[in-house]
Enzyme design. Structure first.
Site, PDB file in Angstrom:
ATOM      1  N   ALA A  10     -29.433   2.196  -5.477  1.00 13.18           N
ATOM      2  CA  ALA A  10     -28.960   3.053  -4.384  1.00 13.18           C
ATOM      3  C   ALA A  10     -28.708   4.489  -4.844  1.00 13.18           C
ATOM      4  CB  ALA A  10     -27.684   2.475  -3.782  1.00 13.18           C
ATOM      5  N   CYS A  11     -28.819   4.744  -6.127  1.00  9.91           N
ATOM      6  CA  CYS A  11     -28.525   6.054  -6.701  1.00  9.91           C
ATOM      7  C   CYS A  11     -29.814   6.823  -6.970  1.00  9.91           C
ATOM      8  CB  CYS A  11     -27.745   5.867  -8.004  1.00  9.91           C
ATOM      9  SG  CYS A  11     -27.551   7.368  -8.971  1.00  9.91           S
ATOM     10  N   GLY A  12     -29.918   8.013  -6.408  1.00 11.67           N
ATOM     11  CA  GLY A  12     -31.109   8.830  -6.596  1.00 11.67           C
ATOM     12  C   GLY A  12     -31.325   9.223  -8.042  1.00 11.67           C
TER      13      GLY A  12
END
Length: 118
Positions: A10-12
């Protein structure tokens, strides 16, 4: 070369670091989604030590729910042992992505930091 990324999809920043690793020839990659499969206490201590980080430096403190947990658990002025205990109980507090290779460990913020250990 072997590389392990402690990853949050979920983390860019984590996704960008993973893309660099996947795009690098000769990498035997292990992806660990640390929210589902958190590191052991001993492993997290080793990762932070090898990256040259204190547990405070390796703690996520911004964005919900991490920021809320930091406040709720009074971690702003907590000692290292208390912070480590909190990360073990709440892996969302572990800053990511951590990448480990034979050349060392880095907290890859920004993602290009991973090149230091490839």
């Amino acid at each position: 070369m072997r590389a392990t990324i402690w990853h949050n999809p979920a983390c860019g920043t984590s996704r960008s670091t993973l893309a660099i690793l996947e795009g690098t020839a000769g990498i035997e990659l292990t992806v660990i989604e640390y929210l589902n499969d958190p590191p052991t206490r001993e492993k997290l201590v080793q990762l932070h030590r090898d990256a040259g980080l204190t547990h405070r430096q390796g703690m996520r403190t911004t964005n919900s729910p991490a920021a809320e947990l930091v406040a709720e658990l009074n971690l702003k002025d907590a000692d290292e042992a208390t912070i480590l205990d909190a990360m073990m109980a709440h892996p969302i507090l572990i800053q990511r992505p951590l990448v480990e290779t034979d050349k060392g460990v880095r907290l890859c913020r920004p993602p290009e930091t991973v090149h230091e250990i490839l």
